[in-house]
Design an enzyme around this catalytic site. Structure first.
Site, short mmCIF file in Angstrom:
data_model
loop_
_atom_site.label_atom_id
_atom_site.label_comp_id
_atom_site.label_asym_id
_atom_site.label_seq_id
_atom_site.Cartn_x
_atom_site.Cartn_y
_atom_site.Cartn_z
N LEU A 15 -6.20 4.89 3.82
CA LEU A 15 -5.16 5.09 4.07
C LEU A 15 -3.78 4.25 4.69
O LEU A 15 -4.27 4.19 5.44
CB LEU A 15 -4.97 6.84 4.37
CG LEU A 15 -5.30 7.43 3.11
CD1 LEU A 15 -6.30 8.87 3.22
CD2 LEU A 15 -5.35 7.26 1.58
N HIS A 65 -18.55 10.25 4.97
CA HIS A 65 -18.80 8.95 4.83
C HIS A 65 -20.73 8.80 5.14
O HIS A 65 -20.73 10.20 5.92
CB HIS A 65 -18.23 8.41 6.14
CG HIS A 65 -18.25 6.86 5.74
ND1 HIS A 65 -18.17 6.01 5.23
CD2 HIS A 65 -19.50 5.72 6.72
CE1 HIS A 65 -18.70 5.46 5.82
NE2 HIS A 65 -20.28 5.06 6.38
N ARG A 124 0.66 -1.25 0.28
CA ARG A 124 0.01 -0.18 0.27
C ARG A 124 1.11 1.22 -0.07
O ARG A 124 0.82 1.80 -0.33
CB ARG A 124 -0.74 0.22 1.63
CG ARG A 124 -1.88 1.14 1.54
CD ARG A 124 -2.91 0.60 2.00
NE ARG A 124 -2.61 0.18 3.41
CZ ARG A 124 -3.17 -0.03 5.08
NH1 ARG A 124 -4.35 0.74 4.31
NH2 ARG A 124 -2.62 0.06 5.70
C1 GAR Z 1 -20.43 9.25 -1.22
O1 GAR Z 1 -21.47 8.62 -0.47
C2 GAR Z 1 -18.88 9.19 -0.21
O2 GAR Z 1 -20.05 10.03 1.02
C3 GAR Z 1 -19.11 7.79 -0.05
O3 GAR Z 1 -18.94 6.83 -1.54
C4 GAR Z 1 -19.31 8.59 -2.43
C5 GAR Z 1 -18.96 9.41 -3.27
O4 GAR Z 1 -20.08 9.57 -4.77
N1 GAR Z 1 -17.87 7.69 0.80
C6 GAR Z 1 -17.61 6.45 1.51
O5 GAR Z 1 -18.10 5.56 1.51
C7 GAR Z 1 -16.08 6.11 2.30
N2 GAR Z 1 -16.40 5.49 3.50
P1 GAR Z 1 -19.02 10.82 -4.87
O6 GAR Z 1 -18.14 10.15 -5.48
O7 GAR Z 1 -20.37 11.48 -6.26
O8 GAR Z 1 -18.76 11.90 -4.34
#
Ligand code: GAR
Length: 195
Positions: A98, A114, A70
């Site tokens: 990360l 999130h 990673r």
């Molecule tokens: C969002 O809903 C964000 O909260 C989630 O991915 C989506 C991205 O949408 N993140 C996670 O689940 C992190 N654990 P986007 O590309 O349209 O912003």
């Protein structure tokens, strides 16, 4: 750097780039006093990369390779962040965990969004998990990133009710609306010391 006039941000994405779009738009309108210096993705096919290019934002794609540890996968990203003089790293649907080394290098300057009320429903399928669990409500969390997954000091949360006939799509739509409202506003407060 906290308190600077228009901090330079790197937005990290893996997919659609809906939050990224809102952040770029808010920077341009002046509602968010920051400069989107670069959009970084681990996924060359992320629709968000295309959107960033059409918005004439510099992009950098660093393909993760399974055979590399990673830290090696991240080192190209860390180099670009340092070279571009980035003040804040804004995760917007960046679906890679990360490493502790990366978090240490930029400690306190990585923000994540999130789609759930952490500590409930961490992980990559938070919306589906909340629906499956039969919860009455879920929401959105914005937090500073630490070494654990979807974890670290919470700086903003907004509740989103789960309606009786919700599907994963209908719930996701309302969560994304909440995210797009909350993320630029919270970043403005964070960058300008109102939090
Ligand atoms: C969002 O809903 C964000 O909260 C989630 O991915 C989506 C991205 O949408 N993140 C996670 O689940 C992190 N654990 P986007 O590309 O349209 O912003």
């Amino acid at each position: 750097m906290r308190g600077s006039d228009r901090p330079r941000i790197a937005i990290l994405i893996s997919g659609t780039g809906g939050n990224m779009d809102e952040i770029i738009r808010s920077c341009r309108s002046g509602q968010l006093e920051a400069e989107t210096a670069i959009v970084i993705s681990d996924n060359p096919d992320a629709p968000g990369v295309k959107k960033a290019r059409s918005a004439r934002i510099e992009t950098f794609v660093s393909r993760y390779r399974k055979e590399r540890p990673r830290e090696e996968n991240e080192s190209e990203i860390a180099d670009v962040i340092v070279k571009r003089g980035i003040d804040w790293i804004v995760l917007a649907g960046f679906m890679r965990v990360l490493s502790p080394g990366f978090v240490k290098m930029f400690r306190g300057r990585i923000v994540n969004i999130h789609p759930a009320l952490l500590p409930s429903f961490p992980g990559a399928h938070a919306i589906r998990d909340a629906l499956k669990a039969g919860a009455d409500f879920t929401g959105v969390t914005i937090h500073i990133v630490d070494e654990l997954v979807d974890h670290g000091p919470i700086i903003a949360q907004e509740e989103v009710p789960i309606l009786p006939n919700d599907t994963e799509e209908s719930l996701a739509e309302r969560i994304h609306e909440a995210e797009h409202r909350l993320y630029p506003r919270t970043l403005q407060q964070l960058f300008h010391d109102d939090i």
